[in-house]
Design an enzyme around this catalytic site. Structure first.
Site, short mmCIF file in Angstrom:
data_model
loop_
_atom_site.label_atom_id
_atom_site.label_comp_id
_atom_site.label_asym_id
_atom_site.label_seq_id
_atom_site.Cartn_x
_atom_site.Cartn_y
_atom_site.Cartn_z
N ASP A 92 37.12 76.13 -1.22
CA ASP A 92 38.31 76.68 -0.55
C ASP A 92 38.58 78.07 -1.11
O ASP A 92 37.79 78.62 -1.88
CB ASP A 92 39.50 75.74 -0.71
CG ASP A 92 40.07 75.73 -2.13
OD1 ASP A 92 39.43 76.28 -3.05
OD2 ASP A 92 41.17 75.16 -2.32
N LYS B 21 33.60 72.27 4.28
CA LYS B 21 34.65 72.10 3.27
C LYS B 21 35.40 70.80 3.49
O LYS B 21 35.57 69.99 2.57
CB LYS B 21 35.63 73.28 3.30
CG LYS B 21 36.71 73.20 2.23
CD LYS B 21 37.75 74.28 2.40
CE LYS B 21 38.73 73.92 3.50
NZ LYS B 21 39.89 74.84 3.55
#
Length: 298
Positions: free
Chosen positions: A184, A166
């Protein structure tokens, strides 16, 4: 079948009419009440792709200025800020990093920093001991392995302490212009709510959503979805009655459907609140957005 087709066309017309309203959401006007048309349970892969891409186009019109909400001036600041954003808000990170980067402006500086001094700066972000270990560790790795430069490859970024896929895609997409999907918590929630995928593992979500869009769309798609999740499609109480993509959403009705009540649920600039960044892009300010207050203000 005739009624279903007619209903779908009518919903599309309503959605078109709502675009103009959605663009002016910051002006405090609530969209007209609408009843969403839910996708068929047996939605074909082609229909899913079309609906997903249409949602992204709609969100691009509502958030044409969508951007990463962490303040940064270079790739080093971005990777550090992204690591610090775990388990806290971007706003809190933006209120904290000016002091950090003023004292440690380069990887070389942070690599030899006194951990106790760094911990004291990072204390407001939570988990400050672990985060201190990560940012000092990644700075040392940058100095020892990459000549003090943030690498522009996924396989190198994920080797840095505290950096996962991420964080790596945030850096690649926003510092190097290389497409990536940022999965996320907001992204995970919304893509499942929209029935783009039923996956729960971030890596599998990334792969499933990546298959629905051309690679060139990935970074902006991430911004659009995350902004929508922060501002309108909240986890506990989505503002369904003020949502510009309601006719395309299978989950319409899970939140507040009354337009006036839904309007009060909108967050950040849409509800008159400041954004996350202290120094946001000019395009955001030109669109009526507001910078966040400095630490201790407001």
């Amino acid at each position: 079948m005739v009624r279903q087709v007619a209903g779908t066309k009518a919903a599309e017309k309503r959605a078109g009419a709502k675009k103009a309203v959605a663009k002016k959401a910051g002006a405090g006007k609530a969209p007209a009440r609408t009843v969403a048309v839910k996708p068929a349970k047996a939605e074909s892969p082609t229909a899913l792709v079309r609906r997903a891409r249409r949602i992204n186009r709609e969100l691009a019109e509502v958030f044409p200025y969508a951007h990463p909400e962490l303040d940064f001036e270079n790739s080093f600041q971005l990777v550090v800020a992204t690591v610090l954003s775990a388990q806290t808000t971007d706003l809190r990170v933006n209120q904290t990093t000016p002091a950090l980067f003023a004292k440690y402006p380069t990887p070389e500086d942070l690599a030899v920093a006194n951990p106790e001094e760094v911990e004291e700066i990072l204390r407001p972000t939570g988990f400050f001991r672990a985060k201190t270990k990560s940012v000092i560790g990644l700075s040392k790795a940058l100095v020892e392995q990459f000549g003090g430069e943030v690498p522009g490859r996924l396989e190198d970024l994920v080797k840095l302490p505290g950096v996962g896929r991420k964080t790596a895609f945030v850096v690649l997409g926003n510092a190097f212009g290389r497409p990536g999907i940022t999965v996320d918590t907001h992204f995970q929630r919304l893509v499942r709510r929209w029935q783009w995928t039923a996956e729960t593992d971030p890596d599998k979500i990334e792969a499933a959503i990546g298959a629905l869009f051309p690679k060139s769309d990935w970074t902006d798609l991430s911004h659009h979805v995350i902004w929508h999740g922060r501002r309108i499609c909240h986890a506990r109480k989505p503002a369904c009655g003020a949502c510009p993509i309601a006719p395309l959403c299978p989950a319409y009705g899970e939140g507040e459907t009354d337009p006036e009540k839904a309007q009060k649920l909108l967050k950040y600039e849409k509800g008159g609140f400041p954004g996350q960044r202290l120094n946001p892009p000019q395009s955001y300010l030109d669109a009526g957005g507001k910078a966040a207050p400095p630490l201790g203000a407001g």
